[in-house]
Design a protein around this motif. Structure first.
Motif, PDB file in Angstrom:
ATOM      1  N   THR A  21       0.806  -1.218   0.000  1.00 17.47           N
ATOM      2  CA  THR A  21       0.000   0.000   0.000  1.00 17.47           C
ATOM      3  C   THR A  21       0.841   1.271   0.000  1.00 17.47           C
ATOM      4  N   GLY A  26       3.184   0.390  -4.712  1.00 14.05           N
ATOM      5  CA  GLY A  26       2.345   0.792  -5.831  1.00 14.05           C
ATOM      6  C   GLY A  26       3.096   0.806  -7.144  1.00 14.05           C
ATOM      7  N   ALA A  46       0.596  -5.598   3.858  1.00 17.29           N
ATOM      8  CA  ALA A  46       0.486  -4.209   4.310  1.00 17.29           C
ATOM      9  C   ALA A  46       0.625  -4.173   5.817  1.00 17.29           C
ATOM     10  N   ASN A  49      -3.384  -0.868   6.986  1.00 13.85           N
ATOM     11  CA  ASN A  49      -4.462  -0.343   6.151  1.00 13.85           C
ATOM     12  C   ASN A  49      -5.201  -1.487   5.462  1.00 13.85           C
ATOM     13  N   ASP A  51      -8.377  -1.690   4.420  1.00 14.28           N
ATOM     14  CA  ASP A  51      -9.225  -1.304   3.285  1.00 14.28           C
ATOM     15  C   ASP A  51      -8.404  -1.141   2.015  1.00 14.28           C
ATOM     16  N   ALA A  52      -7.240  -0.503   2.124  1.00 13.49           N
ATOM     17  CA  ALA A  52      -6.399  -0.319   0.944  1.00 13.49           C
ATOM     18  C   ALA A  52      -5.877  -1.657   0.429  1.00 13.49           C
ATOM     19  N   LEU A  53      -5.560  -2.573   1.337  1.00  8.42           N
ATOM     20  CA  LEU A  53      -5.078  -3.893   0.940  1.00  8.42           C
ATOM     21  C   LEU A  53      -6.171  -4.672   0.216  1.00  8.42           C
ATOM     22  N   GLU A  55      -8.613  -3.435  -1.496  1.00  4.34           N
ATOM     23  CA  GLU A  55      -8.799  -2.826  -2.812  1.00  4.34           C
ATOM     24  C   GLU A  55      -7.727  -3.294  -3.793  1.00  4.34           C
ATOM     25  N   LEU A  56      -6.485  -3.405  -3.323  1.00  2.00           N
ATOM     26  CA  LEU A  56      -5.429  -3.934  -4.181  1.00  2.00           C
ATOM     27  C   LEU A  56      -5.700  -5.386  -4.569  1.00  2.00           C
ATOM     28  N   CYS A  57      -6.265  -6.144  -3.637  1.00  2.00           N
ATOM     29  CA  CYS A  57      -6.599  -7.530  -3.940  1.00  2.00           C
ATOM     30  C   CYS A  57      -7.690  -7.621  -5.003  1.00  2.00           C
TER      31      CYS A  57
END
Length: 409
Positions: A21, A26, A46, A49, A51-53, A55-57
């Motif tokens: 993240t 990135g 990560a 975070n 939520d960010a992880l 989203e990357l998934c």
């Protein structure tokens, strides 16, 4: 370290991106996504975070997702299930290390910030992975341990810092994999530095600089801690220590030149008088593409360098060690060896945090580091546990020393 490799060995890489993240993570994922037939992100990690992880998934569909914060497991597991993903959830530092060493990746992008990234980096090295190393602390705190682990495990280390990656590119093919063993034909390494926001300023003029001035880098957009390190030149001192471990040269054969254009990322001088330099735009995707594609070149998304468009000139100057003593402190810590670099790093982190909180002035950063180094003589750096103990001891010592440097109310 294994120095025998063919292109056929590198047709497909399963990549663990630890620190996914962050900015380096990135950039790594951007390069990976450009080569779906060659590269696959199988593990994403990560710190906190969730939520960010998740989203990357959604985008990259890894086999595993791991959050360093053990308390984040339930949120990660449930979030992945809600997104309809088959990605398996993991949590905790031990899980990060296990995945870095496990069978579902052959390449590890080590981009976890700080000492938290050290255990997983060591695990990947011991497991013989291709290790794209972006975690400074792994080499500054435990360089001897990490390079020994890489040699014993047969790992390939490709440094991702632009300066060290430049040196990696300039060295002959067998030497760049030699795990801290200097090439017989290598005379010296020349690291370049932008000079930071205070380049050309006298020491006296730096006494009252503000936090806002210190974090306003002329070339890079970075976090506050590394921006201050750039302003004090401590970042370059840490890179000297890293270069020593990566390329097997003593400090006296590792020089620093200030190069304000930041286009020459570093240089290598050989005993025949030849000097090779690596140039390019300041974009981490270039270094990551070198590591992910090695021994081949792969497209990174970074355009080529137009020197005329960049001003048509390259300037160099010696660093001012009177105005920026942190660089000399790093050389001194390297010369002392053992645990001294760990003390340097820990004291600097305490000092920079205090400066960012406006508790000490800019010049007190170097003073506090110097005081801490003087108070804690170097000892043997022969185990991770010993280094972790020294790190904590140095932080306590530096915190106690803050009172002598505290700014008046």
């Amino acid at each position: 370290m294994d120095t025998v490799a063919s292109s056929a060995d590198f047709n497909r890489h399963d990549v663990a991106v630890l620190g996914a993240t962050g900015s380096i993570g990135g950039s790594a994922l951007d390069v990976i996504a450009r080569h779906p037939q060659r590269l696959r992100a199988t593990v994403l990690g990560a710190g906190r975070n969730v939520d960010a992880l998740i989203e990357l998934c959604r985008v990259h569909r890894p086999l595993h997702a791991v959050i360093d914060d053990a308390d984040g497991f339930t949120a990660l597991r449930d979030g992945l299930a809600s997104a309809g993903l088959q990605t398996r959830a993991h949590a905790g530092a031990e899980a990060v290390s296990a995945l870095a060493a496990g069978d579902d990746c052959d390449t590890v992008v080590a981009a976890i910030v700080g000492a938290a990234g050290l255990p997983s980096t060591l695990a990947a090295a011991r497991a013989g992975k291709r290790l794209l190393l972006a975690n400074k602390e792994s080499l500054v705190l435990a360089g001897e341990l990490l390079m020994a682990a890489a040699r014993d495990g047969g790992a390939t280390i490709v440094p991702i810092d632009s300066e060290h990656n430049a040196i990696f590119q300039c060295l002959p093919a067998p030497d760049r994999l030699a795990a801290g063993q200097a090439s017989a034909g290598l005379a010296r390494i020349i690291l370049t530095a932008s000079g930071g926001p205070f380049r050309g300023r006298s020491r006296a003029s730096l006494a009252d600089v503000s936090v806002e001035e210190a974090v306003k880098h002329p070339k890079w957009s970075m976090g506050p801690k590394i921006s201050v390190d750039s302003a004090t030149l401590m970042n370059k001192g840490l890179e000297v220590i890293e270069a020593h471990h990566l390329f097997g040269l003593p400090g006296k054969r590792i020089d620093v030149l200030v190069h304000p254009q930041s286009l020459v990322h570093s240089m290598v001088e050989f005993i025949d008088g030849s000097t090779l330099a690596q140039l390019g735009l300041p974009d981490m995707r270039t270094a990551l593409a070198v590591g992910l594609g090695w021994p081949d070149r792969v497209e990174s998304g970074v355009s080529g360098l137009d020197l005329l468009a960049q001003g048509g000139r390259l300037d160099f100057e010696k660093p001012d060690l009177e105005a920026f003593p942190c660089l000399q402190l790093a050389y001194d810590a390297l010369a002392a060896g053992g645990t001294a670099p760990a003390v340097l790093n820990a004291a600097n982190e305490v000092a920079v945090a205090a400066f960012l909180e406006r508790r000490i002035g800019f010049l007190s950063i170097a003073a506090l580091v110097a005081d801490t180094l003087a108070a804690l003589p170097a000892g043997p750096a022969d185990s991770l546990e010993a280094l972790e103990d020294v790190d904590q001891h140095a932080r306590r010592q530096a915190i106690q020393g803050l009172a002598a440097h505290r700014m008046p109310a």
